[in-house]
Design a protein around this motif. Structure first.
Motif, PDB file in Angstrom:
ATOM      1  N   GLY A  91      32.939  45.350  28.540  1.00 42.32           N
ATOM      2  CA  GLY A  91      33.336  45.845  27.231  1.00 42.32           C
ATOM      3  C   GLY A  91      34.707  45.323  26.868  1.00 42.32           C
ATOM      4  N   TRP A  92      35.490  46.153  26.226  1.00 40.11           N
ATOM      5  CA  TRP A  92      36.821  45.731  25.783  1.00 40.11           C
ATOM      6  C   TRP A  92      37.774  46.925  25.761  1.00 40.11           C
ATOM      7  CZ3 TRP A  92      38.534  48.371  21.597  1.00 40.11           C
ATOM      8  CH2 TRP A  92      37.564  48.958  20.770  1.00 40.11           C
ATOM      9  N   SER A  93      39.069  46.608  25.774  1.00 42.39           N
ATOM     10  CA  SER A  93      40.116  47.615  25.672  1.00 42.39           C
ATOM     11  C   SER A  93      41.271  47.015  24.881  1.00 42.39           C
ATOM     12  CB  SER A  93      40.603  48.033  27.061  1.00 42.39           C
ATOM     13  OG  SER A  93      41.682  48.955  26.950  1.00 42.39           O
ATOM     14  N   VAL A  94      41.850  47.813  23.984  1.00 41.58           N
ATOM     15  CA  VAL A  94      42.974  47.373  23.148  1.00 41.58           C
ATOM     16  C   VAL A  94      44.093  48.400  23.256  1.00 41.58           C
ATOM     17  CG1 VAL A  94      43.736  46.963  20.773  1.00 41.58           C
ATOM     18  CG2 VAL A  94      41.514  46.097  21.536  1.00 41.58           C
ATOM     19  N   VAL A  95      45.313  47.910  23.442  1.00 46.72           N
ATOM     20  CA  VAL A  95      46.499  48.766  23.444  1.00 46.72           C
ATOM     21  C   VAL A  95      47.464  48.228  22.398  1.00 46.72           C
ATOM     22  CG1 VAL A  95      48.474  49.629  24.760  1.00 46.72           C
ATOM     23  CG2 VAL A  95      46.254  49.343  25.886  1.00 46.72           C
ATOM     24  N   VAL A  96      47.882  49.112  21.504  1.00 45.04           N
ATOM     25  CA  VAL A  96      48.844  48.772  20.462  1.00 45.04           C
ATOM     26  C   VAL A  96      50.103  49.593  20.718  1.00 45.04           C
ATOM     27  CG1 VAL A  96      49.332  48.971  17.990  1.00 45.04           C
ATOM     28  CG2 VAL A  96      47.070  48.234  18.756  1.00 45.04           C
ATOM     29  N   THR A  97      51.248  48.948  20.672  1.00 38.45           N
ATOM     30  CA  THR A  97      52.527  49.644  20.765  1.00 38.45           C
ATOM     31  C   THR A  97      53.237  49.459  19.434  1.00 38.45           C
ATOM     32  OG1 THR A  97      52.636  49.131  23.118  1.00 38.45           O
ATOM     33  CG2 THR A  97      54.673  49.875  22.065  1.00 38.45           C
ATOM     34  N   GLY A  98      53.792  50.532  18.913  1.00 39.61           N
ATOM     35  CA  GLY A  98      54.452  50.433  17.625  1.00 39.61           C
ATOM     36  C   GLY A  98      55.200  51.702  17.294  1.00 39.61           C
ATOM     37  N   TYR A  99      55.577  51.815  16.029  1.00 42.08           N
ATOM     38  CA  TYR A  99      56.338  52.967  15.552  1.00 42.08           C
ATOM     39  C   TYR A  99      55.439  53.858  14.705  1.00 42.08           C
ATOM     40  CZ  TYR A  99      60.461  50.527  17.145  1.00 42.08           C
ATOM     41  OH  TYR A  99      61.390  49.896  17.926  1.00 42.08           O
ATOM     42  N   ALA A 100      55.412  55.145  15.051  1.00 38.09           N
ATOM     43  CA  ALA A 100      54.640  56.128  14.294  1.00 38.09           C
ATOM     44  C   ALA A 100      55.578  56.855  13.349  1.00 38.09           C
ATOM     45  CB  ALA A 100      53.972  57.121  15.240  1.00 38.09           C
ATOM     46  N   ARG A 101      55.146  56.941  12.108  1.00 39.26           N
ATOM     47  CA  ARG A 101      55.921  57.664  11.094  1.00 39.26           C
ATOM     48  C   ARG A 101      55.006  58.672  10.412  1.00 39.26           C
ATOM     49  NH1 ARG A 101      57.706  52.417  10.947  1.00 39.26           N
ATOM     50  NH2 ARG A 101      59.946  52.138  11.168  1.00 39.26           N
ATOM     51  N   LEU A 102      55.572  59.809  10.110  1.00 39.78           N
ATOM     52  CA  LEU A 102      54.845  60.820   9.366  1.00 39.78           C
ATOM     53  C   LEU A 102      54.692  60.341   7.928  1.00 39.78           C
ATOM     54  CD1 LEU A 102      53.687  63.653   9.843  1.00 39.78           C
ATOM     55  CD2 LEU A 102      55.848  64.568   9.014  1.00 39.78           C
ATOM     56  N   VAL A 103      53.501  60.432   7.384  1.00 38.30           N
ATOM     57  CA  VAL A 103      53.260  60.074   5.990  1.00 38.30           C
ATOM     58  C   VAL A 103      53.683  61.271   5.144  1.00 38.30           C
ATOM     59  CG1 VAL A 103      51.510  59.435   4.287  1.00 38.30           C
ATOM     60  CG2 VAL A 103      51.354  58.552   6.631  1.00 38.30           C
ATOM     61  N   THR A 104      54.540  61.021   4.153  1.00 36.45           N
ATOM     62  CA  THR A 104      55.072  62.132   3.350  1.00 36.45           C
ATOM     63  C   THR A 104      54.580  62.123   1.906  1.00 36.45           C
ATOM     64  OG1 THR A 104      57.065  60.858   2.893  1.00 36.45           O
ATOM     65  CG2 THR A 104      57.143  62.375   4.769  1.00 36.45           C
ATOM     66  N   ASP A 105      54.082  61.003   1.422  1.00 37.32           N
ATOM     67  CA  ASP A 105      53.611  60.915   0.048  1.00 37.32           C
ATOM     68  C   ASP A 105      52.263  61.644  -0.078  1.00 37.32           C
ATOM     69  OD1 ASP A 105      52.960  60.186  -2.554  1.00 37.32           O
ATOM     70  OD2 ASP A 105      52.367  58.147  -1.997  1.00 37.32           O
ATOM     71  N   PRO A 106      52.180  62.700  -0.916  1.00 36.71           N
ATOM     72  CA  PRO A 106      50.936  63.466  -1.033  1.00 36.71           C
ATOM     73  C   PRO A 106      49.723  62.612  -1.419  1.00 36.71           C
ATOM     74  CG  PRO A 106      52.735  64.644  -2.100  1.00 36.71           C
ATOM     75  CD  PRO A 106      53.258  63.285  -1.744  1.00 36.71           C
ATOM     76  N   ALA A 107      49.909  61.646  -2.300  1.00 34.76           N
ATOM     77  CA  ALA A 107      48.787  60.786  -2.696  1.00 34.76           C
ATOM     78  C   ALA A 107      48.306  59.950  -1.516  1.00 34.76           C
ATOM     79  CB  ALA A 107      49.196  59.881  -3.861  1.00 34.76           C
ATOM     80  N   GLU A 108      49.244  59.477  -0.707  1.00 31.06           N
ATOM     81  CA  GLU A 108      48.893  58.687   0.478  1.00 31.06           C
ATOM     82  C   GLU A 108      48.182  59.553   1.519  1.00 31.06           C
ATOM     83  OE1 GLU A 108      49.085  54.935   2.643  1.00 31.06           O
ATOM     84  OE2 GLU A 108      49.026  55.559   0.558  1.00 31.06           O
ATOM     85  N   ILE A 109      48.632  60.779   1.681  1.00 32.68           N
ATOM     86  CA  ILE A 109      47.974  61.706   2.608  1.00 32.68           C
ATOM     87  C   ILE A 109      46.536  61.954   2.156  1.00 32.68           C
ATOM     88  CG2 ILE A 109      47.963  64.084   3.483  1.00 32.68           C
ATOM     89  CD1 ILE A 109      51.064  63.954   3.346  1.00 32.68           C
ATOM     90  N   ASP A 110      46.338  62.159   0.861  1.00 34.31           N
ATOM     91  CA  ASP A 110      44.991  62.369   0.327  1.00 34.31           C
ATOM     92  C   ASP A 110      44.113  61.144   0.550  1.00 34.31           C
ATOM     93  OD1 ASP A 110      45.663  64.916  -0.509  1.00 34.31           O
ATOM     94  OD2 ASP A 110      45.992  64.329  -2.613  1.00 34.31           O
ATOM     95  N   ARG A 111      44.678  59.946   0.318  1.00 34.46           N
ATOM     96  CA  ARG A 111      43.914  58.708   0.509  1.00 34.46           C
ATOM     97  C   ARG A 111      43.504  58.545   1.966  1.00 34.46           C
ATOM     98  NH1 ARG A 111      44.199  53.646   1.730  1.00 34.46           N
ATOM     99  NH2 ARG A 111      46.367  53.593   2.317  1.00 34.46           N
ATOM    100  N   ILE A 112      44.430  58.839   2.893  1.00 33.88           N
ATOM    101  CA  ILE A 112      44.102  58.753   4.319  1.00 33.88           C
ATOM    102  C   ILE A 112      43.055  59.797   4.684  1.00 33.88           C
ATOM    103  CG2 ILE A 112      45.041  59.107   6.649  1.00 33.88           C
ATOM    104  CD1 ILE A 112      47.644  57.748   5.579  1.00 33.88           C
ATOM    105  N   GLY A 113      43.145  60.966   4.058  1.00 34.99           N
ATOM    106  CA  GLY A 113      42.139  62.002   4.279  1.00 34.99           C
ATOM    107  C   GLY A 113      40.743  61.549   3.896  1.00 34.99           C
ATOM    108  N   GLU A 114      40.644  60.696   2.868  1.00 33.31           N
ATOM    109  CA  GLU A 114      39.349  60.142   2.465  1.00 33.31           C
ATOM    110  C   GLU A 114      38.841  59.119   3.481  1.00 33.31           C
ATOM    111  OE1 GLU A 114      37.438  61.034  -0.185  1.00 33.31           O
ATOM    112  OE2 GLU A 114      38.912  62.628  -0.454  1.00 33.31           O
ATOM    113  N   LEU A 115      39.756  58.414   4.135  1.00 31.32           N
ATOM    114  CA  LEU A 115      39.385  57.405   5.129  1.00 31.32           C
ATOM    115  C   LEU A 115      38.925  58.011   6.446  1.00 31.32           C
ATOM    116  CD1 LEU A 115      42.396  54.888   4.937  1.00 31.32           C
ATOM    117  CD2 LEU A 115      40.059  54.472   4.169  1.00 31.32           C
TER     118      LEU A 115
END
Length: 151
Positions: A91-115
């Motif tokens: 099979g496969w395995s993927v590891v991503v390292t990066g910076y996590a940020r809290l999404v604060t824009d309500p419209a963006e939160i709603d859009r991510i909620g749809e995804l």
């Protein structure tokens, strides 16, 4: 315990684009972050959004609180997902390292909620976290080529 002297699989490093494509083909993974100076791992579901990994969480969750404290820079995390057959170990395995940020824009939160539909029935999954990949590493485990022998 008996070791198999000849491995039945070989490891192929993936380029970042293929690794992200595979990561986007599954919905569950594990996020790794620091909590009280120790590594913590949580299973979560995710979606890819414009090259970033997004996930939903609830207010008061350890990751949400930590990301909120470091809103400007984000908090360093690792994200891992895989699809490995338990019998063949292929099979496969993927590891991503990066910076996590809290999404604060309500419209963006709603859009991510749809995804992304939360995978666990937890009340109040109204927060979103965006992980911007900095390092992407992936491997594919495939059957090794067998060498024909003549007798």
């Amino acid at each position: 315990m008996t070791r198999n002297p000849s491995p039945t699989s070989r490891r192929i490093d993936l380029d970042p684009a293929e690794a992200l494509r595979l990561l986007g083909s599954v919905s569950l993974g594990r996020i790794v972050f620091t909590r009280q100076a120790l590594p913590t791992v949580h299973p979560v579901n995710h979606a890819l959004d414009r090259g970033d990994i997004v996930l939903r969480t609830h207010e008061g969750a350890a990751l949400t609180s930590h990301a909120e404290e470091t809103a400007d820079t984000g908090v360093v995390v690792a994200y891992e997902a895989d699809a490995i057959d338990p019998d063949t170990h292929l099979g496969w395995s993927v590891v991503v390292t990066g910076y996590a940020r809290l999404v604060t824009d309500p419209a963006e939160i709603d859009r991510i909620g749809e995804l992304l539909e939360p995978w666990s029935a937890t009340e109040g999954m109204d927060q979103a976290v965006r992980i911007r990949p900095e390092l992407i590493a992936g491997v594919r485990l495939t059957e090794s080529g067998r060498t024909a022998t003549t007798r």
